[in-house]
Design a protein around this motif. Structure first.
Motif, PDB file in Angstrom:
ATOM      1  N   MET A 100       0.827  -1.183   0.000  1.00 43.39           N
ATOM      2  CA  MET A 100       0.000   0.000   0.000  1.00 43.39           C
ATOM      3  C   MET A 100       0.873   1.249   0.000  1.00 43.39           C
ATOM      4  O   MET A 100       0.568   2.192  -0.676  1.00 43.39           O
ATOM      5  CB  MET A 100      -0.915  -0.051   1.207  1.00 43.39           C
ATOM      6  N   GLY A 101       1.917   1.301   0.781  1.00 47.92           N
ATOM      7  CA  GLY A 101       2.892   2.365   0.679  1.00 47.92           C
ATOM      8  C   GLY A 101       2.478   3.743   1.158  1.00 47.92           C
ATOM      9  O   GLY A 101       2.308   4.639   0.362  1.00 47.92           O
ATOM     10  N   ARG A 102       2.283   3.913   2.420  1.00 45.86           N
ATOM     11  CA  ARG A 102       2.065   5.225   3.042  1.00 45.86           C
ATOM     12  C   ARG A 102       0.845   5.981   2.537  1.00 45.86           C
ATOM     13  O   ARG A 102       0.851   7.191   2.419  1.00 45.86           O
ATOM     14  CB  ARG A 102       3.293   6.100   2.887  1.00 45.86           C
ATOM     15  N   GLY A 103      -0.149   5.295   2.208  1.00 45.36           N
ATOM     16  CA  GLY A 103      -1.369   5.948   1.746  1.00 45.36           C
ATOM     17  C   GLY A 103      -2.549   5.060   2.022  1.00 45.36           C
ATOM     18  O   GLY A 103      -2.632   4.432   3.069  1.00 45.36           O
ATOM     19  N   GLY A 104      -3.428   5.019   1.079  1.00 46.18           N
ATOM     20  CA  GLY A 104      -4.610   4.202   1.244  1.00 46.18           C
ATOM     21  C   GLY A 104      -5.254   3.885  -0.088  1.00 46.18           C
ATOM     22  O   GLY A 104      -4.860   4.409  -1.124  1.00 46.18           O
ATOM     23  N   VAL A 105      -6.238   3.026  -0.012  1.00 49.25           N
ATOM     24  CA  VAL A 105      -6.998   2.626  -1.191  1.00 49.25           C
ATOM     25  C   VAL A 105      -8.471   2.530  -0.810  1.00 49.25           C
ATOM     26  O   VAL A 105      -8.811   2.354   0.358  1.00 49.25           O
ATOM     27  CB  VAL A 105      -6.538   1.263  -1.766  1.00 49.25           C
ATOM     28  N   GLY A 106      -9.314   2.631  -1.805  1.00 46.89           N
ATOM     29  CA  GLY A 106     -10.741   2.476  -1.589  1.00 46.89           C
ATOM     30  C   GLY A 106     -11.435   2.361  -2.926  1.00 46.89           C
ATOM     31  O   GLY A 106     -10.867   2.713  -3.962  1.00 46.89           O
ATOM     32  N   ALA A 107     -12.662   1.873  -2.882  1.00 46.68           N
ATOM     33  CA  ALA A 107     -13.405   1.686  -4.129  1.00 46.68           C
ATOM     34  C   ALA A 107     -14.879   1.973  -3.899  1.00 46.68           C
ATOM     35  O   ALA A 107     -15.385   1.861  -2.786  1.00 46.68           O
ATOM     36  CB  ALA A 107     -13.235   0.263  -4.630  1.00 46.68           C
ATOM     37  N   LEU A 108     -15.543   2.332  -4.965  1.00 42.01           N
ATOM     38  CA  LEU A 108     -16.984   2.489  -4.971  1.00 42.01           C
ATOM     39  C   LEU A 108     -17.540   1.413  -5.889  1.00 42.01           C
ATOM     40  O   LEU A 108     -17.153   1.328  -7.056  1.00 42.01           O
ATOM     41  CB  LEU A 108     -17.378   3.872  -5.506  1.00 42.01           C
ATOM     42  N   GLU A 109     -18.426   0.596  -5.359  1.00 38.37           N
ATOM     43  CA  GLU A 109     -19.061  -0.432  -6.192  1.00 38.37           C
ATOM     44  C   GLU A 109     -20.530  -0.088  -6.352  1.00 38.37           C
ATOM     45  O   GLU A 109     -21.246   0.090  -5.361  1.00 38.37           O
ATOM     46  CB  GLU A 109     -18.936  -1.815  -5.563  1.00 38.37           C
ATOM     47  N   ILE A 110     -20.955   0.005  -7.587  1.00 40.78           N
ATOM     48  CA  ILE A 110     -22.359   0.285  -7.872  1.00 40.78           C
ATOM     49  C   ILE A 110     -23.127  -1.020  -7.728  1.00 40.78           C
ATOM     50  O   ILE A 110     -22.833  -2.011  -8.398  1.00 40.78           O
ATOM     51  CB  ILE A 110     -22.529   0.879  -9.274  1.00 40.78           C
ATOM     52  N   VAL A 111     -24.102  -1.008  -6.821  1.00 45.84           N
ATOM     53  CA  VAL A 111     -24.898  -2.197  -6.539  1.00 45.84           C
ATOM     54  C   VAL A 111     -26.140  -2.214  -7.416  1.00 45.84           C
ATOM     55  O   VAL A 111     -26.456  -3.220  -8.040  1.00 45.84           O
ATOM     56  CB  VAL A 111     -25.275  -2.249  -5.043  1.00 45.84           C
ATOM     57  N   ASP A 141      -2.763   2.568   5.240  1.00 47.70           N
ATOM     58  CA  ASP A 141      -1.512   2.095   5.814  1.00 47.70           C
ATOM     59  C   ASP A 141      -1.466   2.521   7.282  1.00 47.70           C
ATOM     60  O   ASP A 141      -1.697   3.685   7.597  1.00 47.70           O
ATOM     61  CB  ASP A 141      -0.345   2.712   5.045  1.00 47.70           C
ATOM     62  N   PRO A 142      -1.190   1.592   8.201  1.00 46.02           N
ATOM     63  CA  PRO A 142      -1.139   1.955   9.621  1.00 46.02           C
ATOM     64  C   PRO A 142      -0.219   3.140   9.912  1.00 46.02           C
ATOM     65  O   PRO A 142      -0.504   3.947  10.800  1.00 46.02           O
ATOM     66  CB  PRO A 142      -0.635   0.680  10.301  1.00 46.02           C
ATOM     67  N   ALA A 143       0.861   3.272   9.182  1.00 47.34           N
ATOM     68  CA  ALA A 143       1.785   4.386   9.399  1.00 47.34           C
ATOM     69  C   ALA A 143       1.188   5.722   8.969  1.00 47.34           C
ATOM     70  O   ALA A 143       1.695   6.777   9.344  1.00 47.34           O
ATOM     71  CB  ALA A 143       3.088   4.138   8.641  1.00 47.34           C
ATOM     72  N   ALA A 144       0.105   5.689   8.192  1.00 53.12           N
ATOM     73  CA  ALA A 144      -0.505   6.917   7.679  1.00 53.12           C
ATOM     74  C   ALA A 144      -1.869   7.204   8.309  1.00 53.12           C
ATOM     75  O   ALA A 144      -2.539   8.151   7.909  1.00 53.12           O
ATOM     76  CB  ALA A 144      -0.632   6.826   6.164  1.00 53.12           C
ATOM     77  N   GLN A 145      -2.274   6.389   9.274  1.00 49.58           N
ATOM     78  CA  GLN A 145      -3.587   6.583   9.877  1.00 49.58           C
ATOM     79  C   GLN A 145      -3.632   7.853  10.717  1.00 49.58           C
ATOM     80  O   GLN A 145      -2.606   8.374  11.145  1.00 49.58           O
ATOM     81  CB  GLN A 145      -3.966   5.368  10.716  1.00 49.58           C
ATOM     82  N   ARG A 146      -4.868   8.349  10.898  1.00 47.09           N
ATOM     83  CA  ARG A 146      -5.151   9.559  11.675  1.00 47.09           C
ATOM     84  C   ARG A 146      -4.622  10.817  10.997  1.00 47.09           C
ATOM     85  O   ARG A 146      -4.294  11.798  11.662  1.00 47.09           O
ATOM     86  CB  ARG A 146      -4.655   9.426  13.106  1.00 47.09           C
TER      87      ARG A 146
END
Length: 68
Positions: free
Chosen positions: A1-12, A25-30
């Motif tokens: 993941m590398g010092r960031g985050g990911v997310g997605a939107l799924e159309i249901v 990434d735990p190191a990037a939380q908060r």
């Protein structure tokens, strides 16, 4: 993941979408990364004229603060 985050939107359905696969990434939380990812997903849903967005999660407090 590398010092960031990911997310997605799924159309249901045509009027319903899910925020999925959100991880920071735990190191990037908060640092507001999760909030920014959720806001981007919700904004994408709005752009697509999808007005109902939900998240299935164990992190109820986090998503509750964001109105999901």
């Amino acid at each position: 993941m590398g010092r960031g985050g990911v997310g997605a939107l799924e159309i249901v359905w045509a009027d319903l979408a899910e925020v999925r696969s959100l991880a920071v990434d735990p190191a990037a939380q908060r640092r507001g990364i999760g909030r920014a990812l959720v806001n981007a997903a919700v904004e994408e849903a709005r752009r697509l004229r999808i007005h109902r967005v939900f998240a299935l999660t164990y992190e109820e407090k986090f998503f509750g603060k964001l109105g999901l």
